[in-house]
Design an enzyme around this catalytic site. Sequence first.
Site, short mmCIF file in Angstrom:
data_model
loop_
_atom_site.label_atom_id
_atom_site.label_comp_id
_atom_site.label_asym_id
_atom_site.label_seq_id
_atom_site.Cartn_x
_atom_site.Cartn_y
_atom_site.Cartn_z
N GLY A 274 0.74 -1.39 -0.02
CA GLY A 274 0.02 0.01 -0.16
C GLY A 274 1.00 1.21 0.01
O GLY A 274 2.08 1.07 0.27
N ARG B 95 3.24 12.65 -8.90
CA ARG B 95 3.31 11.87 -9.91
C ARG B 95 2.10 11.97 -10.77
O ARG B 95 0.98 11.95 -10.19
CB ARG B 95 3.66 10.31 -9.35
CG ARG B 95 3.95 9.21 -10.52
CD ARG B 95 4.52 8.17 -10.01
NE ARG B 95 3.81 7.60 -9.17
CZ ARG B 95 4.41 6.43 -8.24
NH1 ARG B 95 5.72 6.21 -8.35
NH2 ARG B 95 3.71 6.04 -7.24
N ASP C 153 4.00 -5.17 -7.26
CA ASP C 153 3.45 -3.92 -6.91
C ASP C 153 4.17 -2.73 -7.71
O ASP C 153 3.75 -1.50 -7.58
CB ASP C 153 3.62 -3.56 -5.38
CG ASP C 153 5.34 -3.85 -5.05
OD1 ASP C 153 5.84 -4.77 -5.31
OD2 ASP C 153 5.75 -2.86 -4.47
N ASP D 48 7.72 3.70 -10.71
CA ASP D 48 8.64 3.13 -9.67
C ASP D 48 10.06 3.35 -10.10
O ASP D 48 10.63 2.47 -10.59
CB ASP D 48 8.37 2.14 -9.03
CG ASP D 48 8.95 2.10 -7.54
OD1 ASP D 48 10.12 2.66 -7.10
OD2 ASP D 48 8.42 1.87 -6.53
P1 AMP Z 1 9.05 0.74 -3.33
O1 AMP Z 1 10.34 0.01 -2.81
O2 AMP Z 1 9.22 2.34 -3.31
O3 AMP Z 1 8.14 -0.01 -4.54
O4 AMP Z 1 8.31 0.61 -1.93
C1 AMP Z 1 7.79 -0.43 -1.48
C2 AMP Z 1 6.57 -0.39 -0.26
O5 AMP Z 1 7.32 0.34 0.83
C3 AMP Z 1 5.43 0.58 -0.64
O6 AMP Z 1 4.06 -0.06 0.10
C4 AMP Z 1 5.67 1.80 -0.27
O7 AMP Z 1 4.93 2.72 0.16
C5 AMP Z 1 6.56 1.52 1.11
N1 AMP Z 1 7.71 2.53 1.43
C6 AMP Z 1 8.81 2.94 0.57
N2 AMP Z 1 9.56 3.83 1.23
C7 AMP Z 1 8.68 4.25 2.29
C8 AMP Z 1 8.67 5.41 3.20
N3 AMP Z 1 10.07 6.20 3.38
N4 AMP Z 1 7.88 5.49 4.33
C9 AMP Z 1 6.70 4.60 4.44
N5 AMP Z 1 6.53 3.67 3.43
C10 AMP Z 1 7.55 3.25 2.54
MG MG Z 2 6.70 0.82 -5.66
#
Ligand code: AMP
Ligand code: MG
Length: 514
Positions: free
Chosen positions: A87, A173, A255, A265
């Site tokens: 999420g 975005r 995701d 992403d």
């Molecule tokens: P990503 O690696 O950017 O695809 O993120 C994977 C998951 O980690 C997603 O659910 C993001 O919303 C969550 N996420 C990544 N960075 C953060 C952050 N700094 N704070 C909270 N959630 C994060």
């Molecule tokens: Mg992501």
Amino acid sequence: MPLNLTNSYSALGPAFSQQSLPTPVAKPSLLLWNQDLANELSIDFSAEKDSAAIAQYFSGNKLFSGSEPIAQAYSGHQFGHFNPQLGDGRAHLLGDLSDKQGQYWDVQLKGSGTSFFSRQGDGRCALGPALREYIMSEAMFALGVPTTRCLAVVATGEAVYREQALPGAVVTRIATSHIRVGTFQYFSARNDIDSLKKLTSYAIERHFPQLKGVEGEALSGEQIVDFFAAVIAKQVTLVVSWLRVGFIHGVMNTDNTAISGETIDYGPCAMMNHYHSDTVFSSIDRNARYAFGNQSKIMHWNMARLADCLLPLIDEDEDIASAKLAPLLQQFTDDFKQGYFIMMANKLGIAELEDTDHELINDFLGIMAEKKLDYSQSFVTLAENLSQEEVNKVITQVKSPAKGQSAQASADEAGQAQDKWQQWLKRWYIRISADVSGAKDLMAKTNPLVIPRNHHVEAILATSQASYQKNGDLSDLNNFLAVLQQPYTQLDDTHNYQDAPSDGDENYHTFCGT
Ligand code: AMP
Ligand code: MG
């Protein structure tokens, strides 16, 4: 009010998202504003006049009228392991808006604070990754690759802590939607068939309106199958486009795979320098799952995960449902192969792919890999050196070997004196000899002169962050963007960004943009 947002996704109901307000930031200031995109979306702001207001709205400090911000729910396979609840942990969907053509777009803030889905995260984004996403997505858009885009980067005036204190930022975005394979998995994992149906109807309405049925009637199994086929077609185009320009996504978790077929992403992505299908830069991709040449296989795997979710919508009997989707997964493989070879043929100036071209293409890739030749530069150089005169020379040589040269001598020449490269060049010249200028034109359209090379991106990020902290001057970044926005045109400054890194980026590593 320059934006009137609707909230079609939050209207799907509480199973799909959590209402969540952005956390205000201390001192928002506008760093980047994408005026072209703003114009396309009829957002009536300009950076000259409205920079303070833009900073307020696109940091989340102020809300547009009608906006009901949400954090979207989704699951995902991360490096092959299923996580039932990811999420939006640091993003807020502000709402959606329609462009002049009637296409709907999501407006999402990223780095805008915590939500129900944040787990241990701080909900924030550092300035470097925010600028990187802007640069990379704008470059990809100009390269002709389907992608989410960035409308704005606003500095927060607050620090974020990532081993050290870094300046924070919020990036806006824009995407035709943020529905991911992982969004389907979220409901599938919960056996929530009603929500799966709702989600599919919404996705059809948004992305494939041609598949819409009669208003109010339940989706038929056939419509679901058509939906799956349509999603697959988008992903084939996406991965073929990535391979055309040498893009390595780096974290193709389910995701991070959008149903729309847009690149989403940009955390650990990178561009390939010298050609090798095993190329990986992401520091967390230890098994090279997301290597350059593995991306079509992974997308196929991700599509198989989407198929898993759709089965119960097609038929109660899983075997019957499976039998309807399995041929489409095979189709993915076939269509990808076909699309890939057509794309590579086009890169070599060949408009109509023939069977024998596969070998010509593979041999060229083999030479590049063996000699560690730069992928982008190799095609550009081929095109630059291509002339009718050179081709004629080779053709006449082939037709009538030089006088006094016996057949044996010319065979020896082919076998020994000429290396693989010369032989390949000859084959290629012969192949395109019927229309050399047509080949040149096609190559100019398919082979970018400039890509967002890792070493230039990193150098620009370093100078931008330093100068932002000193005087706010981002002229280096803006010059770079101006070149990246016209990757098929030789501008005065293009040559500044075309060089391959002297060390081949041997020690270059990317990180997830957290
Ligand atoms: P990503 O690696 O950017 O695809 O993120 C994977 C998951 O980690 C997603 O659910 C993001 O919303 C969550 N996420 C990544 N960075 C953060 C952050 N700094 N704070 C909270 N959630 C994060
Ligand atoms: Mg992501």
